[in-house]
Design an enzyme around this catalytic site. Structure first.
Site, mmCIF file in Angstrom:
data_model
loop_
_atom_site.group_PDB
_atom_site.id
_atom_site.type_symbol
_atom_site.label_atom_id
_atom_site.label_comp_id
_atom_site.label_asym_id
_atom_site.label_seq_id
_atom_site.Cartn_x
_atom_site.Cartn_y
_atom_site.Cartn_z
ATOM 1 N N GLU A 1 -7.581 -0.619 -1.402
ATOM 2 C CA GLU A 1 -7.553 -0.045 -2.840
ATOM 3 C C GLU A 1 -8.344 0.864 -3.404
ATOM 4 O OE1 GLU A 1 -6.685 -4.049 -4.864
ATOM 5 O OE2 GLU A 1 -4.909 -4.109 -3.966
ATOM 6 N N ASP B 1 0.975 -4.897 -10.585
ATOM 7 C CA ASP B 1 -0.041 -4.963 -10.007
ATOM 8 C C ASP B 1 -1.581 -5.392 -10.774
ATOM 9 O OD1 ASP B 1 -1.681 -5.719 -7.833
ATOM 10 O OD2 ASP B 1 -1.591 -3.365 -7.130
#
Ligand SMILES: *[C@@H]1O[C@H](CO)[C@@H](O)[C@H](O)[C@H]1NC(C)=O
Ligand SMILES: *[C@@H]1O[C@H](CO)[C@@H](O)[C@H](O)[C@H]1NC(C)=O
Ligand SMILES: *[C@@H]1O[C@H](CO)[C@@H](O)[C@H](O)[C@H]1NC(C)=O
Length: 293
Positions: free
Chosen positions: A179, A10
């Protein structure tokens, strides 16, 4: 069926191998790639990554065979997906997107996932469901009429349609979070959540609807509330919340995990030796829908 895969890391994940992040970038991608990462998400300075990686391959620190292997895996996944024949998304179902049937199903899911936590002072003084033809209602709170909050991270309430009923709800943050922006070490409700609850519940009978993508610390606020429900993130189908508040449907939702009192209790699971949660696994008050005839 052929099953191809690739390993992707990521956003900036590779540089976070070290503390502080990016402290030794060439070391980070060396061990990451050697560990089997095929594709690295480099959101900023890609030349730094390309130059660094090229130099490591030239110096034989990272063998070319690892790069070839990663490229092979990436290409195979793309071939199997048909991206070389047809690189754009298949739009065959695009006119089905958000159709009435799907929205009905989503609304049903909202109704069935609502969790009723408190309902009035006692069994003979229940507050919910609210009668449709009740007196004036006040809707308060930052999340009551905000689709972004109701959808949560990465993404209308029709409350206006139902005159004002007494409800206000809050999230663990003021903004839809995604996030790391949503990280919280205490999972408490931030202001103006608590002050709205105390102001409104101190003045009138109140039903608190919590809109949140995760459990938040609720226990200290319970005594001030007449009723409390968790609506999670109803997304576009906030009407499902209205369905259940106003006697058309009963509450049926049950907790599929344990709701903590404070974060010090985490991890907390049913079967723990000192299990003392805010709400146990499987909790959920129920109500019956109002019968019109
Ligand atoms: C980066 O890590 C490598 C491998 O551990 C080490 O040899 C090198 O000295 C480090 N560089 C810096 C700037 O810390
Ligand atoms: C990109 O990385 C190079 C090499 O570390 C550095 O010199 C440059 O300042 C970086 N650029 C940006 C925009 O961060
Ligand atoms: C909880 O954490 C947030 C940030 O993560 C902080 O802003 C807030 O003050 C904390 N609240 C309490 C009660 O410690």
């Amino acid at each position: 069926m052929v099953c191809e895969y690739l390993v992707i890391v990521d956003w900036k994940g590779i540089e976070r191998i070290t503390t502080p992040s990016h402290a030794n970038y060439s070391y980070s991608f060396e061990i990451g790639i050697k560990a089997g990462i095929d594709m690295i998400m480099v959101p900023m300075n890609y030349t730094e990554f390309i130059d660094g990686l090229t130099s490591q391959v030239k110096k034989n620190i990272i063998p070319m065979s690892i790069i070839d292997d990663a490229v092979k895996r990436i290409l195979r996944v793309k071939f199997v997906m048909g991206l070389f024949e047809d690189p754009l998304a298949n739009k065959i179902l695009v006119d089905q997107f958000g159709n009435q049937e799907h929205r009905e199903l989503a609304r049903e899911a909202v109704r069935k996932s609502l969790l009723l936590i408190k309902n009035g002072e006692s069994v003979d003084k229940l507050l919910l469901p609210l009668p449709k033809k009740s007196s004036k209602k006040l809707v308060a709170g930052s999340h009551a009429d905000n689709l972004g909050y109701q959808c949560g991270g990465e993404s209308e309430f029709q409350l206006r349609e139902v005159e004002q009923f007494l409800i206000f709800h809050h999230c663990s943050r003021r903004d839809p979070y995604a996030e790391t922006f949503g990280d919280s070490l205490n999972l408490t409700i931030s202001e103006p959540g608590p002050s709205t609850i105390y102001n409104v519940c101190g003045a009138v009978k109140c039903v608190v609807v919590v809109i949140s993508g995760r459990p938040v610390v609720m226990q200290p606020h319970i005594p001030s509330m007449d009723a409390l429900m968790a609506a999670w993130l109803p997304g576009s189908e906030g009407q499902g919340v209205v369905d259940i508040l106003f006697e058309d449907y009963g509450f049926t939702g049950k907790l599929s995990w344990t709701w903590f009192k404070t974060v010090d209790q985490l991890p907390i699971n049913v079967g723990d030796p000192h299990y003392n949660p805010f709400l146990p696994f499987g909790f959920g008050l129920t109500t019956k829908p109002f019968q019109n005839n």
